[in-house]
Design a protein around this motif. Sequence first.
Motif, PDB file in Angstrom:
ATOM      1  N   SER A   1      -5.228   1.447   2.574  1.00 13.19           N
ATOM      2  CA  SER A   1      -5.354   0.018   2.316  1.00 13.19           C
ATOM      3  C   SER A   1      -6.822  -0.322   2.070  1.00 13.19           C
TER       4      SER A   1
ATOM      5  N   GLU B   1      -3.324  -5.702  -4.972  1.00 13.69           N
ATOM      6  CA  GLU B   1      -2.452  -6.158  -3.890  1.00 13.69           C
ATOM      7  C   GLU B   1      -2.716  -7.615  -3.598  1.00 13.69           C
TER       8      GLU B   1
ATOM      9  N   ASP C   1      -7.675  -4.889  -3.342  1.00 11.62           N
ATOM     10  CA  ASP C   1      -7.033  -5.813  -2.422  1.00 11.62           C
ATOM     11  C   ASP C   1      -7.633  -7.197  -2.604  1.00 11.62           C
TER      12      ASP C   1
ATOM     13  N   THR D   1       0.836  -1.203   0.000  1.00 11.52           N
ATOM     14  CA  THR D   1       0.000   0.000   0.000  1.00 11.52           C
ATOM     15  C   THR D   1       0.870   1.252   0.000  1.00 11.52           C
TER      16      THR D   1
HETATM   17 MG    MG Z   1      -1.955  -3.227   1.812  1.00  9.18          MG
END
Ligand code: MG
Length: 321
Positions: free
Chosen positions: A223, A272, A245, A205
């Motif tokens: 995040s 991510e 994410d 992040t």
């Molecule tokens: Mg992260």
Amino acid sequence: MSAPSTAAVVAEAALPDGGRLRILRVDASRASDVVPIVHAAFAARPPVEPPAAALADTVDTIAEKLDGGFGVVGELDGEPAAALIVELDGDDAVITRVAVHPDHQHRGIANALVGCTMDLLALRGTRWLTVGVRTEFPALGRWWRRHGFVPTGEQPPLEILRRTLPVMAEAATADAMRALGERLATVLRAGDVIIATGDLGAGKTTLTQGIGAGLNIAGPVISPTFVLSRVHPAVAGGPALVHVDAYRLGSFDELEDLDLEASLPDSVTLIEWGGGIAEGLADDRLEIDIRRGLDPEDETRLVFLSGLGARWADGQLEELR
Ligand SMILES: [Mg+2]
Ligand SMILES: Nc1ncnc2c1ncn2[C@@H]1O[C@H](COP(=O)(O)OP(=O)(O)O)[C@@H](O)[C@H]1O
């Protein structure tokens, strides 16, 4: 006085079946460990004409190859089970032997050795990795293609495949990681897909924050753990940043449910923790793997950047070293 070190443990890899592989970097003094694995592995292959040169290897021929580069040996329960030799030539490296003992094939060991070798080569700044594969074994060629290698020609009886190695950048602090992201943003454009992997707290992040600053997007980048996907439009034109994410996603199907393909052409899409899931999204992609060193006191992160496919074939990442 202790004897000079001739083998250094460089990684412990967990195999898909739960086995633990200890990976060592070796020099010519360990040639006698390598020869029996090479002979066993190549003898177990269907015979080809002319026979594989590896079948005639001796301690001397293997030592000579190791002197031209280095070896990587995989041990299971303290016993050598697999070996790889890479020879170095300036910016280039050539894998000249890969051997997994027949008792331990199909366990992901070659995969672990090749991955570790690419890390070691990236650390020393090597740019290219080449391998020659017997044309009689098309499945082997496919295996290397899955690892990002692209056929570049034939030297009968071998097909030659090649790939760029990850570019390795160091980030000593969180600010340095953001600065790296800003520099990376200068080579990004709409349609790019980035897959960032690394443990929790690795800095994925943080790197994304730098990319966002570089793309001049409406922030802040935080995040997206609870919101799976966030779209940050650019403030003054340019591509948006789509930040995903995938940690909580169990499968590619769930990733597809996010419908990233719709926004993909006009955005930089960064996922991510998508390793193993998100690869299906794009053949051309930038894979970023962030790792900490072994010393827990040291906050330095090693950032391995691999550009796959035609989009990244021109060495655009070189300036990030
Ligand atoms: Mg992260
Ligand atoms: N060299 C460094 N690079 C990146 N982050 C660092 C570094 N040193 C310390 N940190 C800290 O580590 C944490 C990384 O968190 P984050 O970027 O959210 O990781 P991830 O997204 O990979 O889980 C942040 O608190 C950051 O300030």
